[in-house]
Design a protein around this motif. Structure first.
Motif, mmCIF file in Angstrom:
data_model
loop_
_atom_site.group_PDB
_atom_site.id
_atom_site.type_symbol
_atom_site.label_atom_id
_atom_site.label_comp_id
_atom_site.label_asym_id
_atom_site.label_seq_id
_atom_site.Cartn_x
_atom_site.Cartn_y
_atom_site.Cartn_z
ATOM 1 N N SER A 1 2.643 9.104 0.065
ATOM 2 C CA SER A 1 3.121 9.941 -1.036
ATOM 3 C C SER A 1 3.540 9.125 -2.253
ATOM 4 N N CYS A 2 3.802 7.847 -2.066
ATOM 5 C CA CYS A 2 4.215 6.986 -3.183
ATOM 6 C C CYS A 2 3.114 6.870 -4.237
ATOM 7 N N LYS A 3 1.868 7.000 -3.808
ATOM 8 C CA LYS A 3 0.729 6.879 -4.740
ATOM 9 C C LYS A 3 0.736 7.998 -5.771
ATOM 10 N N THR A 4 1.322 9.152 -5.416
ATOM 11 C CA THR A 4 1.347 10.290 -6.336
ATOM 12 C C THR A 4 2.750 10.596 -6.842
ATOM 13 N N CYS A 5 3.676 9.700 -6.622
ATOM 14 C CA CYS A 5 5.064 9.910 -7.058
ATOM 15 C C CYS A 5 5.128 9.924 -8.588
ATOM 16 N N PRO A 6 5.597 11.029 -9.181
ATOM 17 C CA PRO A 6 5.650 11.096 -10.646
ATOM 18 C C PRO A 6 6.619 10.087 -11.256
ATOM 19 N N ILE A 7 7.673 9.785 -10.559
ATOM 20 C CA ILE A 7 8.646 8.818 -11.085
ATOM 21 C C ILE A 7 8.033 7.423 -11.099
ATOM 22 N N ARG A 8 7.363 7.048 -10.024
ATOM 23 C CA ARG A 8 6.691 5.746 -9.960
ATOM 24 C C ARG A 8 5.639 5.637 -11.068
ATOM 25 N N LEU A 9 4.884 6.701 -11.299
ATOM 26 C CA LEU A 9 3.848 6.703 -12.327
ATOM 27 C C LEU A 9 4.449 6.503 -13.716
ATOM 28 N N VAL A 10 5.503 7.225 -14.016
ATOM 29 C CA VAL A 10 6.133 7.128 -15.340
ATOM 30 C C VAL A 10 6.729 5.738 -15.548
ATOM 31 N N ILE A 11 7.367 5.180 -14.529
ATOM 32 C CA ILE A 11 7.961 3.850 -14.650
ATOM 33 C C ILE A 11 6.872 2.794 -14.829
ATOM 34 N N THR A 12 5.794 2.897 -14.061
ATOM 35 C CA THR A 12 4.685 1.954 -14.197
ATOM 36 C C THR A 12 4.111 2.009 -15.605
ATOM 37 N N ASN A 13 3.908 3.219 -16.129
ATOM 38 C CA ASN A 13 3.385 3.367 -17.490
ATOM 39 C C ASN A 13 4.367 2.860 -18.544
ATOM 40 N N ALA A 14 5.652 3.013 -18.300
ATOM 41 C CA ALA A 14 6.652 2.507 -19.250
ATOM 42 C C ALA A 14 6.544 0.991 -19.376
ATOM 43 N N PHE A 15 6.358 0.307 -18.257
ATOM 44 C CA PHE A 15 6.180 -1.144 -18.319
ATOM 45 C C PHE A 15 4.872 -1.509 -19.014
ATOM 46 N N LEU B 1 17.684 4.765 -3.523
ATOM 47 C CA LEU B 1 17.933 6.194 -3.671
ATOM 48 C C LEU B 1 17.844 6.933 -2.340
ATOM 49 N N HIS B 2 17.350 6.259 -1.307
ATOM 50 C CA HIS B 2 17.129 6.816 0.019
ATOM 51 C C HIS B 2 16.063 7.912 -0.006
ATOM 52 N N CYS B 3 14.991 7.641 -0.765
ATOM 53 C CA CYS B 3 13.834 8.527 -0.805
ATOM 54 C C CYS B 3 13.199 8.539 0.584
ATOM 55 N N GLN B 4 12.902 9.732 1.076
ATOM 56 C CA GLN B 4 12.354 9.869 2.427
ATOM 57 C C GLN B 4 11.053 9.083 2.581
ATOM 58 N N ASP B 5 10.152 9.189 1.611
ATOM 59 C CA ASP B 5 8.863 8.499 1.724
ATOM 60 C C ASP B 5 9.032 6.981 1.721
ATOM 61 N N GLY B 6 9.859 6.475 0.829
ATOM 62 C CA GLY B 6 10.093 5.034 0.773
ATOM 63 C C GLY B 6 10.774 4.507 2.019
ATOM 64 N N ASP C 1 10.894 5.972 5.078
ATOM 65 C CA ASP C 1 10.068 6.140 6.271
ATOM 66 C C ASP C 1 8.931 5.129 6.338
ATOM 67 N N SER C 2 8.399 4.746 5.175
ATOM 68 C CA SER C 2 7.314 3.758 5.178
ATOM 69 C C SER C 2 7.861 2.333 5.224
ATOM 70 N N GLY C 3 9.157 2.180 5.023
ATOM 71 C CA GLY C 3 9.777 0.864 5.077
ATOM 72 C C GLY C 3 10.073 0.271 3.720
ATOM 73 N N LEU C 4 9.235 0.601 2.724
ATOM 74 C CA LEU C 4 9.424 0.030 1.396
ATOM 75 C C LEU C 4 8.863 0.982 0.352
ATOM 76 N N CYS C 5 9.656 1.280 -0.642
ATOM 77 C CA CYS C 5 9.232 2.141 -1.745
ATOM 78 C C CYS C 5 7.933 1.607 -2.336
ATOM 79 N N GLY C 6 6.974 2.514 -2.472
ATOM 80 C CA GLY C 6 5.690 2.139 -3.055
ATOM 81 C C GLY C 6 4.600 1.923 -2.037
ATOM 82 N N THR C 7 4.949 1.885 -0.755
ATOM 83 C CA THR C 7 3.946 1.619 0.268
ATOM 84 C C THR C 7 3.543 2.868 1.050
ATOM 85 N N GLY C 8 4.249 3.961 0.880
ATOM 86 C CA GLY C 8 3.926 5.192 1.602
ATOM 87 C C GLY C 8 2.763 5.934 0.963
#
Length: 164
Positions: free
Chosen positions: A98-112, A82-87, A89-96
């Motif tokens: 701001s990724c720790k508080t990303c609402p989309i990441r949280l919802v997807i993790t909970n869905a699994f 998606l070319h998320c700035q935080d992902g 800039d940190s090199g990999l989505c989930g490692t930045g």
């Protein structure tokens, strides 16, 4: 027939059954993947579609079909595609940070974790455009839990609501 002959026959039958079951599972997984992949690429509208696994790795997407000007130079992880700035800039989505508080990441993790999809999650993302400029984009995200073989995946659909 000797007892040892029966043992060999039973062993042979068991191996054949195991091979047949493995082939059937492989064919089912391949068929499931093909059907879901087709659904992802059919969504050629105003929504990006991503087939992702538990680790947010993108298996299929229509993103590049809808954004021909954006280069495919990012890792195949949801935020990076998606070319998320935080992902990015940190090199990999989930490692930045701001990724720790990303609402989309949280919802997807909970869905699994809960083994169910979700609908109408709104968030504001900072995305790089084709000129590598950051745009603030409001998005609506839906996720549908699907199975490929026995493994859960999500079809994540992202719709841009507003961009600045």
């Amino acid at each position: 027939m000797k007892t040892i002959d029966w043992i060999y026959i039973l062993l042979f039958v068991a191996v054949v059954i195991a091979i047949v079951q493995a082939v059937r599972q492989w064919l089912k997984r391949k068929n499931d993947y093909a059907l879901i992949s087709e659904r992802v690429h059919e969504l050629q509208t105003d929504r990006y579609a991503f087939l992702i696994d538990r680790k947010f790795r993108v298996k299929e997407t229509n993103f590049y079909e809808l954004n021909e000007n954006i280069q495919d130079d990012q890792p195949y992880v949801l935020g990076n595609v998606l070319h998320c700035q935080d992902g990015c800039d940190s090199g990999l989505c989930g490692t930045g940070i701001s990724c720790k508080t990303c609402p989309i990441r949280l919802v997807i993790t909970n869905a699994f974790k809960r083994k169910r999809g979700f609908e109408h999650v709104e968030a504001t993302m900072h995305l790089y455009d084709e000129n590598h400029e950051v745009k603030q984009v409001d998005v609506n995200v839906d996720g549908e839990l699907v199975r490929i073989g026995n493994e859960p995946h999500l079809v994540v659909k992202v719709k841009k609501l507003r961009s600045e």
